[in-house]
Design a protein around this motif. Structure first.
Motif, short mmCIF file in Angstrom:
data_model
loop_
_atom_site.label_atom_id
_atom_site.label_comp_id
_atom_site.label_asym_id
_atom_site.label_seq_id
_atom_site.Cartn_x
_atom_site.Cartn_y
_atom_site.Cartn_z
N LEU A 14 -4.52 -38.40 49.38
CA LEU A 14 -5.82 -38.93 49.78
C LEU A 14 -6.90 -37.86 49.65
N GLU A 15 -6.52 -36.61 49.80
CA GLU A 15 -7.49 -35.53 49.57
C GLU A 15 -7.86 -35.47 48.09
N GLN A 16 -6.87 -35.79 47.23
CA GLN A 16 -7.15 -35.82 45.79
C GLN A 16 -8.16 -36.92 45.47
N VAL A 17 -8.08 -38.04 46.20
CA VAL A 17 -9.04 -39.12 46.01
C VAL A 17 -10.45 -38.61 46.26
N ILE A 18 -10.63 -37.95 47.40
CA ILE A 18 -11.95 -37.42 47.74
C ILE A 18 -12.41 -36.39 46.69
N TYR A 19 -11.47 -35.51 46.33
CA TYR A 19 -11.77 -34.45 45.38
C TYR A 19 -12.27 -35.03 44.05
N CYS A 60 -11.65 -34.47 54.64
CA CYS A 60 -12.88 -34.65 53.90
C CYS A 60 -13.73 -33.37 53.95
N GLU A 61 -13.85 -32.82 55.17
CA GLU A 61 -14.60 -31.57 55.33
C GLU A 61 -13.99 -30.46 54.47
N ASP A 62 -12.67 -30.35 54.51
CA ASP A 62 -11.97 -29.31 53.75
C ASP A 62 -12.24 -29.45 52.27
#
Ligand SMILES: Nc1ncnc2c1ncn2[C@@H]1O[C@H](COP(=O)(O)OP(=O)(O)OP(=O)(O)O)[C@@H](O)[C@H]1O
Ligand SMILES: [Mg+2]
Length: 452
Positions: free
Chosen positions: A337-342, A302-304
């Motif tokens: 999941l990083e794509q979700v946050i993005y 999330c931070e990234d």
């Protein structure tokens, strides 16, 4: 069947009559025999007359030659009667004989009942009782007729009932078959009539539900294809115009030409993005999407991601704040999941005016990791909220065109979250902002990991 039953009934009545008559005649014979032997004519006459009257028939005494010696009707005195019932006793050695005769053709029937008269020295003759049984025969025929009628009525009722039942049973099935045939030919809008017995009704209902889903699927697939074509066509058109300008204006200033080429480059990027989004979605649809599960630090991801998006927010003077609980470990596909946050944060930036505020928080709640992305941007009208996860759905088409949105971001988010066994919800008020909340079960993620 009917005739079997009537003959059974008539046989029963007939035998009843024989038994009754034979019994009376045999009993009477034992009284008559001594009177006949001792030739007590007056007493015998008297007896025959009274007994005949009581029994309702004609009584005769015949000697060993079959000649009538006494007759309660007095008419046949001295005549020889060659009746088979009599002969059966005199020559055949029987003790009784019984038979029904039709002396004057149809209709009239006479029953003869004969009994041996036994004296001290053997057979003396025969006691013969004759009675009209026309009535009995008629009533037997009446019974037969009635039985046949009853049977005919029953058969008719059975046939009608069978017809009705089969009609009631088969009609809905026939209707269903017809409908299914039409669906098979491609008309997905037809529905089976919901009627008939409970089972058939249930079948019809299930069938219609299935048809409904098929139709919805078909419709959304068609819409998807037409939306996709449209989305792909727009950058193509733009590029063609730009390209034609460059081709047909050879004396175009270098910087203008350069600008056109940059615009084309931008359109190509857009096209590439749309195509890769579409590929992602179709891969997820066909279940060919491979998750690469691993245990990873979701907080760190999330931070990234926020760091990646910060320049975009800063460009619009937006405040992008992270309130992230440390070390939330998930088992799942890190990249997806990083794509979700993005996608969620990118939307928040896109749909929040310059100078707005975006807060991304992440924490653990029970067995779930909860990610929420809040902004104080334009918000989403209530009616649109249930559609924003659909492919190509944009609340404000014109506005999104400027910002370059295709309406695929959120549907990808939802697919990915679902694939990880999680859920996504939106809360929004036009004008005051939106909050997207993603819940990912920590255990569920482990399971997805094993399955993947
Ligand atoms: N945070 C938000 N605030 C207001 N509206 C939003 C927000 N997020 C999404 N929407 C609305 O939902 C629509 C669908 O979002 P989605 O991310 O699927 O598509 P997009 O952002 O238009 O395009 P892209 O495919 O590039 O993401 C958007 O067009 C926008 O109208
Ligand atoms: Mg988006």
């Amino acid at each position: 069947m009917a005739s079997r039953l009537t003959s059974f009934v008539s046989n029963y009545l007939y035998e009843q009559r024989i038994r009754q008559d034979s019994l009376s005649v045999e009993r009477l014979a034992s009284t008559v025999a001594p009177l006949f032997q001792s030739v007590r004519s007056d007493a015998l006459d008297e007896l025959l007359m009274t007994s005949g009257g009581e029994m309702g028939g004609r009584l005769m005494v015949l000697d060993n030659d079959g000649k009538v010696q006494y007759d309660s009707f007095s008419a046949l005195m001295g005549t020889r009667l060659q009746l088979p019932e009599v002969l059966a006793i005199l020559t055949g050695g029987e003790n009784t004989g019984y038979g029904i005769h039709h002396p004057s053709g149809e209709g009239e029937a006479v029953a003869y009942c004969a009994a041996r008269l036994t004296g001290t020295g053997g057979t003396l003759g025969v006691l013969l009782y004759a009675s009209t049984v026309t009535e009995m025969m008629n009533s037997l025929q009446g019974v037969e007729r009635q039985l046949i009628m009853v049977f005919a009525a029953m058969a008719l009722v059975a046939v009608v009932a069978a017809f009705l039942v089969s009609h009631v049973l088969t009609r809905p099935i026939t209707a269903m078959t017809r409908t299914i045939d039409r669906m098979g030919q491609g008309d997905l809008s037809v529905r089976v009539p919901e009627q008939g017995s409970k089972e058939i009704w249930n079948l019809a209902k299930s069938y219609n539900t299935m048809a409904e889903q098929l139709e919805t699927l078909d419709r959304s697939r068609n819409q998807f294809v037409s939306n996709a074509s449209h989305e792909l066509k727009t950058p193509m058109t733009t590029m063609k115009i730009l390209l034609e300008n460059v081709i047909y204006q050879p004396d175009m200033p270098a910087e203008v030409r350069n600008e056109f080429l940059q615009d084309m480059n931008h359109e190509i990027d857009r096209l590439t993005n749309i195509i890769s989004d579409l590929l992602t979605l179709t891969r997820m649809d066909s279940k060919a999407m491979e998750l690469n599960p691993s245990a990873f630090d979701f907080s760190q991801s999330c931070e990234d991601t926020l760091r990646l998006l910060r320049p975009q927010a800063e460009k619009r003077s937006q405040r992008l704040t992270g309130k992230i609980d440390p070390a939330i470990t998930l088992v799942g596909d890190k990249v997806k999941l990083e794509q979700v946050i993005y996608n969620l944060v990118e939307n928040a930036i896109k749909y929040t005016p310059d100078g707005g505020a975006i807060t991304v928080s992440m924490g653990r709640r029970g067995s779930q990791a909860v990610l929420s992305v809040r902004d104080n941007g334009v918000g989403i009208p209530e009616d649109d909220q249930k559609h924003i996860f659909e492919r190509f759905y944009r609340v404000d088409k014109a506005r999104s065109r400027e910002t370059g949105g295709t309406g695929l971001g959120l549907s990808i988010v939802r697919q990915l979250v679902t694939l990880h066994g999680g859920s996504i919800a939106v809360e929004s008020k036009p004008g005051s902002g939106s909050t997207f909340t993603v819940k990912l079960p920590l255990r569920q993620a482990e399971r997805a990991g094993k399955e993947g």
